[in-house]
Design a protein around this motif. Structure first.
Motif, PDB file in Angstrom:
ATOM      1  N   PRO A 119       0.888  -1.178   0.180  1.00  0.00           N
ATOM      2  CA  PRO A 119       0.136  -0.114   0.111  1.00  0.00           C
ATOM      3  C   PRO A 119       0.663   1.350  -0.072  1.00  0.00           C
ATOM      4  N   PHE A 120       2.055   1.234   0.616  1.00  0.00           N
ATOM      5  CA  PHE A 120       2.892   2.438   0.663  1.00  0.00           C
ATOM      6  C   PHE A 120       3.419   2.740  -0.631  1.00  0.00           C
ATOM      7  N   GLY A 121       3.610   1.684  -1.463  1.00  0.00           N
ATOM      8  CA  GLY A 121       3.928   1.976  -3.013  1.00  0.00           C
ATOM      9  C   GLY A 121       2.922   2.498  -3.729  1.00  0.00           C
ATOM     10  N   VAL A 122       1.640   2.177  -3.494  1.00  0.00           N
ATOM     11  CA  VAL A 122       0.307   2.451  -4.213  1.00  0.00           C
ATOM     12  C   VAL A 122       0.055   4.033  -3.903  1.00  0.00           C
ATOM     13  N   ILE A 123       0.026   4.261  -2.577  1.00  0.00           N
ATOM     14  CA  ILE A 123      -0.206   5.624  -2.126  1.00  0.00           C
ATOM     15  C   ILE A 123       0.680   6.580  -2.339  1.00  0.00           C
ATOM     16  N   ILE A 124       2.212   6.312  -2.491  1.00  0.00           N
ATOM     17  CA  ILE A 124       3.138   7.467  -2.780  1.00  0.00           C
ATOM     18  C   ILE A 124       2.949   7.546  -4.115  1.00  0.00           C
ATOM     19  N   ALA A 125       2.903   6.393  -4.834  1.00  0.00           N
ATOM     20  CA  ALA A 125       3.052   6.508  -6.381  1.00  0.00           C
ATOM     21  C   ALA A 125       1.935   7.280  -7.057  1.00  0.00           C
ATOM     22  N   ALA A 126       0.449   7.063  -6.285  1.00  0.00           N
ATOM     23  CA  ALA A 126      -0.739   7.559  -6.999  1.00  0.00           C
ATOM     24  C   ALA A 126      -0.361   9.272  -6.644  1.00  0.00           C
ATOM     25  N   ARG A 137      13.181  -5.001  19.534  1.00  0.00           N
ATOM     26  CA  ARG A 137      13.178  -4.866  18.312  1.00  0.00           C
ATOM     27  C   ARG A 137      14.692  -5.242  17.508  1.00  0.00           C
ATOM     28  N   LEU A 138      14.656  -6.384  16.713  1.00  0.00           N
ATOM     29  CA  LEU A 138      15.864  -6.650  15.885  1.00  0.00           C
ATOM     30  C   LEU A 138      15.982  -5.957  14.499  1.00  0.00           C
ATOM     31  N   PRO A 139      16.712  -4.915  14.434  1.00  0.00           N
ATOM     32  CA  PRO A 139      16.727  -4.283  13.001  1.00  0.00           C
ATOM     33  C   PRO A 139      17.489  -5.307  12.147  1.00  0.00           C
ATOM     34  N   ALA A 140      17.051  -5.430  10.939  1.00  0.00           N
ATOM     35  CA  ALA A 140      17.562  -6.245   9.855  1.00  0.00           C
ATOM     36  C   ALA A 140      17.445  -5.601   8.284  1.00  0.00           C
ATOM     37  N   TRP A 141      18.811  -5.858   7.725  1.00  0.00           N
ATOM     38  CA  TRP A 141      18.808  -5.376   6.436  1.00  0.00           C
ATOM     39  C   TRP A 141      17.717  -5.999   5.401  1.00  0.00           C
ATOM     40  N   SER A 142      17.426  -7.135   5.939  1.00  0.00           N
ATOM     41  CA  SER A 142      16.254  -8.152   5.214  1.00  0.00           C
ATOM     42  C   SER A 142      14.943  -7.392   5.282  1.00  0.00           C
ATOM     43  N   ASP A 143      14.636  -6.691   6.329  1.00  0.00           N
ATOM     44  CA  ASP A 143      13.417  -5.632   6.293  1.00  0.00           C
ATOM     45  C   ASP A 143      13.507  -4.623   5.453  1.00  0.00           C
ATOM     46  N   ILE A 144      14.702  -3.854   5.170  1.00  0.00           N
ATOM     47  CA  ILE A 144      14.636  -2.906   4.209  1.00  0.00           C
ATOM     48  C   ILE A 144      14.350  -3.333   2.971  1.00  0.00           C
ATOM     49  N   ALA A 145      15.064  -4.506   2.511  1.00  0.00           N
ATOM     50  CA  ALA A 145      14.960  -5.336   1.280  1.00  0.00           C
ATOM     51  C   ALA A 145      13.209  -5.632   1.159  1.00  0.00           C
ATOM     52  N   ALA A 146      12.734  -6.138   2.063  1.00  0.00           N
ATOM     53  CA  ALA A 146      11.522  -6.649   2.074  1.00  0.00           C
ATOM     54  C   ALA A 146      10.493  -5.409   1.717  1.00  0.00           C
ATOM     55  N   ASN A 147      10.823  -4.237   2.734  1.00  0.00           N
ATOM     56  CA  ASN A 147       9.856  -3.099   2.644  1.00  0.00           C
ATOM     57  C   ASN A 147       9.976  -2.383   1.175  1.00  0.00           C
ATOM     58  N   THR A 148      11.197  -2.326   0.835  1.00  0.00           N
ATOM     59  CA  THR A 148      11.554  -1.634  -0.386  1.00  0.00           C
ATOM     60  C   THR A 148      10.977  -2.544  -1.667  1.00  0.00           C
ATOM     61  N   SER A 149      10.815  -3.673  -1.455  1.00  0.00           N
ATOM     62  CA  SER A 149      10.204  -4.825  -2.583  1.00  0.00           C
ATOM     63  C   SER A 149       8.863  -4.461  -2.509  1.00  0.00           C
ATOM     64  N   GLY A 150       8.017  -4.476  -1.515  1.00  0.00           N
ATOM     65  CA  GLY A 150       6.668  -4.253  -1.377  1.00  0.00           C
ATOM     66  C   GLY A 150       6.138  -2.873  -1.962  1.00  0.00           C
ATOM     67  N   ALA A 151       6.959  -2.028  -1.790  1.00  0.00           N
ATOM     68  CA  ALA A 151       6.503  -0.531  -2.295  1.00  0.00           C
ATOM     69  C   ALA A 151       6.785  -0.690  -3.779  1.00  0.00           C
ATOM     70  N   LEU A 152       7.805  -1.365  -4.346  1.00  0.00           N
ATOM     71  CA  LEU A 152       8.244  -1.642  -5.789  1.00  0.00           C
ATOM     72  C   LEU A 152       6.778  -2.498  -6.371  1.00  0.00           C
ATOM     73  N   VAL A 153       6.357  -3.507  -5.752  1.00  0.00           N
ATOM     74  CA  VAL A 153       5.074  -4.073  -6.255  1.00  0.00           C
ATOM     75  C   VAL A 153       3.979  -3.121  -6.297  1.00  0.00           C
ATOM     76  N   GLY A 154       3.590  -2.391  -4.983  1.00  0.00           N
ATOM     77  CA  GLY A 154       2.461  -1.610  -5.129  1.00  0.00           C
ATOM     78  C   GLY A 154       2.699  -0.532  -6.243  1.00  0.00           C
ATOM     79  N   ALA A 155       3.826   0.273  -6.279  1.00  0.00           N
ATOM     80  CA  ALA A 155       4.042   1.100  -7.519  1.00  0.00           C
ATOM     81  C   ALA A 155       3.878   0.722  -8.847  1.00  0.00           C
ATOM     82  N   VAL A 156       4.416  -0.520  -9.085  1.00  0.00           N
ATOM     83  CA  VAL A 156       4.102  -1.014 -10.515  1.00  0.00           C
ATOM     84  C   VAL A 156       2.851  -1.644 -10.523  1.00  0.00           C
ATOM     85  N   LEU A 157       2.119  -2.147  -9.615  1.00  0.00           N
ATOM     86  CA  LEU A 157       0.649  -2.469  -9.626  1.00  0.00           C
ATOM     87  C   LEU A 157      -0.228  -1.114  -9.978  1.00  0.00           C
ATOM     88  N   LEU A 158       0.022   0.229  -9.569  1.00  0.00           N
ATOM     89  CA  LEU A 158      -0.277   1.169  -9.860  1.00  0.00           C
ATOM     90  C   LEU A 158      -0.187   1.687 -11.313  1.00  0.00           C
TER      91      LEU A 158
END
Length: 149
Positions: A71-78, A110-131
């Protein structure tokens, strides 16, 4: 109909960002209350033939982070001009990095992780591309003439 969608967009975006903020800055991992049940379910799946390599706790968490940022990717890209959808992906990467840094500095449970950054960015990419796909499909659809009274 479009007017209703536009009026609903802002409250939905506000609710999404409030929920996102609550999830990422919750003092303890948000899945802690269900992690036992989740591990039991994953074990049940493995016991019923699902290969170990196919699903595990880390993969479920990674997929959940992807879904959380679609949804982040959709909302921001919109909100951006067409062709600038990639800014939503970059914003997700920067925001995710800041979230992980804040978790490291201020949330010891909380345990910060590089994988969270990769996953979150990937989710935004999916949302933006879907839009982008949705907008392209809508633009290529023939317009109907308004009905005459």
């Amino acid at each position: 109909m479009i007017d209703l969608r536009h009026r609903m967009a802002t409250p939905v975006a506000v609710m999404y960002f409030a929920a996102l903020g609550a999830i990422v800055f919750w003092p303890s991992p948000v899945d802690r209350p269900i992690d036992g049940a989740l591990m039991h379910f994953i074990g049940w799946l493995h016991g019923h033939g699902l290969p170990q390599w196919f699903i595990g706790y880390r993969k479920v968490e990674f997929a959940a982070n992807i879904l959380m940022f679609v949804p982040f990717g959709v909302i921001i890209a919109a909100r951006l001009r067409r062709g600038f959808w990639w800014v939503a992906v970059m914003a997700a990467a920067v925001l995710s990095g800041l979230i992980e840094l804040a978790q490291a500095l201020f949330l010891p449970a909380r345990l910060p992780a590089w994988s969270d950054i990769a996953a979150n960015t990937s989710g935004a990419l999916v949302g933006a591309v879907l839009l982008v796909i949705f907008r392209s499909a809508a633009a290529s659809r023939p317009r109907r003439a308004p009905a005459r009274p």
